[in-house]
Structure formats: structure tokens, C-alpha cells
Design an enzyme around this catalytic site. Structure first.
Site, PDB file in Angstrom:
ATOM      1  N   ASP A  93       0.856  -1.179   0.000  1.00  8.06           N
ATOM      2  CA  ASP A  93       0.000   0.000   0.000  1.00  8.06           C
ATOM      3  C   ASP A  93       0.901   1.241   0.000  1.00  8.06           C
ATOM      4  O   ASP A  93       2.090   1.136   0.303  1.00  8.06           O
ATOM      5  CB  ASP A  93      -0.932   0.018   1.210  1.00  8.06           C
ATOM      6  N   ASP A  94       0.318   2.378  -0.346  1.00 10.55           N
ATOM      7  CA  ASP A  94       1.112   3.599  -0.366  1.00 10.55           C
ATOM      8  C   ASP A  94       1.462   4.065   1.035  1.00 10.55           C
ATOM      9  O   ASP A  94       2.573   4.482   1.296  1.00 10.55           O
ATOM     10  CB  ASP A  94       0.412   4.713  -1.150  1.00 10.55           C
ATOM     11  N   ASP A  97      -2.093   4.828   7.740  1.00  6.16           N
ATOM     12  CA  ASP A  97      -2.445   6.046   8.468  1.00  6.16           C
ATOM     13  C   ASP A  97      -2.958   5.661   9.852  1.00  6.16           C
ATOM     14  O   ASP A  97      -2.182   5.425  10.771  1.00  6.16           O
ATOM     15  CB  ASP A  97      -3.483   6.828   7.662  1.00  6.16           C
TER      16      ASP A  97
END
Length: 165
Positions: A93-94, A97
Site C-alpha cells: 500500500d502507499d 495512516d
């Protein structure tokens, strides 16, 4: 979650993204993966870059929707899963969070090696590897979310201000 929680912006250029992905790949090289599972949509581009760097051809996706209105994170919706536990797979995933998406994907693919390019403190413990830690209150601006626009020279801006006065 609300956009009010983001007080700063962390801007990632295409060049920076490539440098960060290559740095992450140095930690991943030499491991034998069956393939990559990209978490869409944010993980698609990093997964493609990682696949190129590691010479991996098999890429699958897990499709999860969590951000509903730009910075507004809502409930998770699994749009597409996979039919295995992730054993031998690299999950990409980027960013991580709050960890909401990461927890859901970890439950689906507990044996996958989970990497993100960027990690925030709340979600960091959920990933196996990442390259850059970003403060929790930072909104990360990825290059695929930004456009390039013409910036007028200062002299022209001043001329317009003078004519408007």
C-alpha cells in the site's frame, strides 16, 4: 475521522516516490515472493514500481474503500478480496495512516509480508516494512493526486496587481 485532524501537508513528488520505493526494495530484494497484492487504489502505483524493481510479474489486488470524500475517512468496504491467506505474497500500500485499512487487510491476509512506502505512528505497528515515517497530523499529497499548473512570473503578477489598484 475528519480533515480537521490534518494540520500539515507532506508533498511527495514523482522523483521522491521513486527514490523511496527503491530504498524500500533494497530491504525486500532476495526474498522469494509468489507475487504482489496491491491495496487499491493507493497501493497500485507503488506495487507497480516494486514489481519492476524486484522483477515480479504476478500482481493481484485487494480493493478496499475507506476514504469517501478526499480527506474524510469512513467505514471500510471490501470491494474485492483474494482467496488465500497471503502466504508467500508481498502486500503493498502507499501508506498506513490510522491502521483501519491495514487491520482489515491483515485479517484477510495474515501471512502476507505487508509493506508501505509511508507510515504514520498509529498504523506503523501493522506493517512489516516501510521507508518513511510521517507525523500523524500530516496529509500526504501523492503525485497522482496533484496536477501541474502554470505559475505566472512575479513581474506579471505585480503588473496585474497594479492595474487592479
Amino acid at each position: 475521522m475528519s480533515s480537521e485532524r490534518y494540520h500539515d501537508h507532506f508533498i511527495v513528488s514523482w522523483d521522491q516516490l521513486h527514490r523511496d520505493v527503491r530504498a524500500l526494495c533494497h530491504d525486500l530484494i532476495g526474498r522469494d515472493y509468489k507475487g504482489i497484492i496491491a491495496i487499491t487504489r493507493g497501493g497500485l502505483i507503488p506495487a507497480g514500481l516494486i514489481a519492476r524493481e524486484l522483477g515480479i510479474r504476478h500482481i493481484d489486488t485487494v480493493c478496499i474503500k475507506s476514504y469517501h470524500d478526499h480527506m474524510e475517512q469512513g467505514g471500510l468496504e471490501v470491494v474485492k478480496g483474494v482467496d488465500h491467506d497471503g502466504d508467500g505474497w508481498l502486500l503493498v500500500d502507499d501508506l498506513v495512516d490510522t491502521g483501519n485499512t491495514a487491520r482489515a487487510v491483515r485479517d484477510m491476509l495474515p501471512k502476507a509480508h505487508f509493506v508501505t512506502v509511508y507510515a504514520k505512528p498509529e498504523g506503523r505497528p501493522l506493517v512489516d516494512d516501510f521507508i518513511t515515517e510521517v507525523p500523524q497530523n500530516c496529509w500526504i499529497q501523492f503525485p497522482w493526486d496533484m496536477g501541474i499548473a502554470y505559475v505566472e512570473p512575479i513581474s506579471e503578477q505585480l503588473k496585474k496587481q497594479e492595474s487592479d489598484s
